[in-house]
Design an enzyme around this catalytic site. Structure first.
Site, PDB file in Angstrom:
ATOM      1  N   VAL A   1       0.834  -1.204   0.000  1.00  0.00           N
ATOM      2  CA  VAL A   1       0.000   0.000   0.000  1.00  0.00           C
ATOM      3  C   VAL A   1       0.870   1.256   0.000  1.00  0.00           C
ATOM      4  O   VAL A   1       0.676   2.167  -0.820  1.00  0.00           O
ATOM      5  CB  VAL A   1      -0.947   0.012   1.231  1.00  0.00           C
ATOM      6  CG1 VAL A   1      -1.719   1.322   1.316  1.00  0.00           C
ATOM      7  CG2 VAL A   1      -1.898  -1.177   1.171  1.00  0.00           C
TER       8      VAL A   1
ATOM      9  N   LYS B   1     -13.263  -4.453  11.180  1.00  0.00           N
ATOM     10  CA  LYS B   1     -13.884  -3.380  10.390  1.00  0.00           C
ATOM     11  C   LYS B   1     -15.289  -3.085  10.922  1.00  0.00           C
ATOM     12  O   LYS B   1     -15.735  -1.937  10.944  1.00  0.00           O
ATOM     13  CB  LYS B   1     -13.929  -3.778   8.916  1.00  0.00           C
ATOM     14  CG  LYS B   1     -12.530  -3.852   8.288  1.00  0.00           C
ATOM     15  CD  LYS B   1     -12.546  -4.533   6.941  1.00  0.00           C
ATOM     16  CE  LYS B   1     -11.157  -4.565   6.325  1.00  0.00           C
ATOM     17  NZ  LYS B   1     -11.065  -5.428   5.144  1.00  0.00           N
TER      18      LYS B   1
HETATM   19  N1  HSE Z   1      -7.144  -8.341   3.572  1.00  0.00           N
HETATM   20  C1  HSE Z   1      -8.175  -7.365   3.469  1.00  0.00           C
HETATM   21  C2  HSE Z   1      -9.295  -7.931   2.626  1.00  0.00           C
HETATM   22  C3  HSE Z   1      -7.678  -6.118   2.796  1.00  0.00           C
HETATM   23  O1  HSE Z   1      -9.132  -8.979   2.009  1.00  0.00           O
HETATM   24  O2  HSE Z   1     -10.348  -7.321   2.575  1.00  0.00           O
HETATM   25  C4  HSE Z   1      -7.771  -4.852   3.488  1.00  0.00           C
HETATM   26  O3  HSE Z   1      -8.394  -4.783   4.685  1.00  0.00           O
END
Ligand code: HSE
Length: 427
Positions: free
Chosen positions: A14, A203
Site C-alpha cells: 500500500v 472493520k
Molecule cells: N485483507 C483485506 C481484505 C484487505 O481482504 O479485505 C484490506 O483490509
C-alpha cells in the site's frame, strides 16, 4: 492553494502506491483536491533500497518521521498493532495528524488514540481501514449525518469474498481460491485473519463506533470465518435461492448494539448477493433515508492508497469533528438477541424414521421448518451419510445452539451440523 507536509511510514504494497501516487498525481491532486503535497520524509525499515525514487529523504528509524518537525501528517501503512501503536502515539503527541489504513490498530486501541488525538487537537483519518477504496467512512460521518442508523450489513473482507465467489462460480477448492487471492495482493500478511473473520470483525467495530456512537471494543464482536463452508453448502444455498457471503452486521435495538460477522445466506434477489470477487459492499439502513448501498473494491494496494490520499486531502482542508465518538446512551452487548432464519445441513444415516425424529425436535421447540431438502440416495456410501438441509424459522443464536446440540444426540445424526444465518432486511 492549501498545502500539507507528509511523512510516510511503510513502503510495502500500500505504502509503495501511496508514494507513487503522491509523486505522479500531484497535478491531479492540486486540480481536484485543491491541495499541494510536500513529501518530507519516508520511513522504510530497509532504507533507501526500498524507495524507487530519487531525491527523497529516507530513514530506517520510523520514529524519526513521527518526531520530524517539518511533518504535518504521518501516514501509517506498516500494519500490526505493536510498533504501529507506538508510532502513531508518538506522532500524535508530537502534534501531527495521522492517516492510517490499520483496522487492527483502531479496533484494539481506537478509544485511547482518538482521545489522545482530541487532547492534542489533531485528526486521525481512517477511510482506508474499512472497505478499501469505497468511501464508507465518509458516507457514515458526512453523507448520513442527518440520519439515525438502525443497522448495517456489509461484505467487508475482499479475500473471503474472492474465495466464496471462486468456489461458487468455478467450483474451485478453498485452497486454490485462497492462493489466487494472495497472488492478487488482497490478503493480509497472515491470511488466517481474512479467513477466520477477524479482519471483517475489526472493520465492523469501526463502522459500529461511527454508526452507533459506541466505543471501539473488539471484544464485543461475535464472529466466525469462512473455513467451514463446503462446496456442498454453496450448492444447497443456490438451490434454495441464496448465495453464501461473509456478512458483518451491526444493529441498534433500542439503545443496545449487537455486532457480528458470520457466513450468511443472502437472498439472490438482493444487491449484496451480487457482490463478487474482491469487491466489498455495505448496506446501511437509517431512519430517515432508508437503505443506501455502497459498493467498490475493498482490498488491494491501489484502492487502499486512494482512500489514504482522500484523507490527506480532507485533513489539508480542515478535517472532521475531533469528537469522533460523542457520548451516547448506546451500549454494546455481548450476546446477539436478534432472531433470524437459519440454514442447517445435517449428515445422517439414511434410516427409516430419521426425518420424523429430526422434525419432532423442531416441533417440540416450536421452531418452524420453512424448507427441507433430501435427495434420493444414489449409492451405498450415501446411505451412511446423506445430507438433509433445513431452513428454520426465525430463532436466536442460543436457540440455534440448543437445537443443534439436541439433534446431534440422535445416533443417526453425524456430529458437525453446519449452521449458517440467513440475512434479513427487516428493520
Ligand atoms: N485483507 C483485506 C481484505 C484487505 O481482504 O479485505 C484490506 O483490509
Amino acid at each position: 492553494m492549501k498545502s500539507l507536509r507528509v511523512g510516510l511510514c511503510g513502503v510495502g504494497n500500500v505504502g509503495g502506491v501511496v508514494l507513487k501516487n503522491l509523486i505522479s498525481s500531484s497535478s491531479l491532486l492540486e486540480l481536484q483536491g485543491g491541495v499541494r503535497f510536500e513529501l518530507i520524509q519516508v520511513g522504510a525499515r530497509k532504507g533507501k533500497s526500498a524507495v524507487p525514487f530519487e531525491g527523497i529523504n529516507v530513514t530506517k528509524d520510523l520514529l524519526d518521521v513521527a518526531r520530524n518537525r517539518e511533518v504535518d501528517v504521518l501516514v501509517e501503512v506498516i500494519g500490526g498493532t505493536d510498533f504501529a501503536y507506538e508510532l502513531v502515539t508518538e506522532a500524535i503527541k508530537e502534534g501531527k495528524h495521522v492517516v492510517t489504513a490499520n483496522k487492527a490498530l483502531l479496533a484494539t486501541h481506537g478509544n485511547e488514540l482518538f482521545s489522545l488525538a482530541k487532547e492534542n487537537k489533531v485528526e486521525i483519518g481512517f477511510e482506508a481501514s474499512v472497505a478499501g477504496g469505497t468511501p464508507v467512512i465518509k458516507a457514515l460521518r458526512e453523507g448520513l449525518v442527518a440520519n439515525k442508523v438502525k443497522w448495517f450489513a456489509g461484505i467487508l473482507n475482499g479475500t473471503s469474498n474472492y474465495i466464496l465467489t471462486e468456489m461458487e462460480s468455478n467450483k474451485s477448492s478453498f485452497n486454490t481460491a485462497l492462493k489466487k487471492a494472495q497472488e492478487l495482493g488482497l490478503a493480509e500478511s497472515d491470511p488466517s485473519l481474512d479467513i477466520n473473520g477477524t479482519d471483517a470483525a475489526q472493520k465492523a467495530i469501526i463502522l459500529a463506533a461511527l454508526a452507533f456512537h459506541v466505543p471501539f471494543d473488539f471484544s464485543f464482536v461475535n464472529f466466525e470465518g469462512i473455513e467451514d463452508i463446503e462446496l456442498e453448502d454453496i450448492k444447497y444455498a443456490k438451490e434454495l435461492g441464496y448465495s453464501i457471503k461473509h456478512i458483518a452486521h451491526g444493529k441498534l435495538n433500542n439503545s443496545l448494539v449487537s455486532i457480528n460477522a458470520f457466513p450468511t445466506l443472502v437472498n439472490n434477489k438482493t444487491l449484496l448477493s451480487q457482490v463478487g470477487k474482491e469487491m466489498n459492499a455495505l448496506e446501511i439502513y437509517s431512519e430517515s433515508v432508508g437503505s443506501t448501498v455502497y459498493y467498490g473494491p475493498g482490498a488491494g494496494p491501489e484502492p487502499t492508497a486512494s482512500a489514504v490520499i482522500a484523507d490527506l486531502v480532507d485533513i489539508a482542508k480542515g478535517g472532521w469533528d475531533l469528537d469522533i465518538n460523542p457520548n451516547s446512551d448506546n451500549k454494546l452487548e455481548v450476546s446477539d438477541p436478534d432472531t433470524v432464519s437459519r440454514y442447517f445441513r445435517l449428515q445422517v444415516k439414511d434410516e427409516t424414521g430419521v426425518i420424523a425424529k429430526i422434525s419432532s425436535v423442531f416441533a417440540d421447540k416450536k421452531i418452524s421448518i420453512e424448507a427441507l431438502i433430501q435427495h434420493e440416495a444414489k449409492s451405498k456410501e450415501d446411505l451412511e451419510s446423506i445430507p438433509i438441509v433445513i431452513v428454520s424459522g426465525e430463532i436466536s443464536q442460543s436457540a440455534s445452539d440448543n437445537l443443534k446440540e439436541e439433534l446431534e444426540n440422535f445416533p443417526e445424526v453425524i456430529p458437525g451440523i453446519k449452521n449458517f444465518r440467513i440475512h434479513s432486511n427487516k428493520e
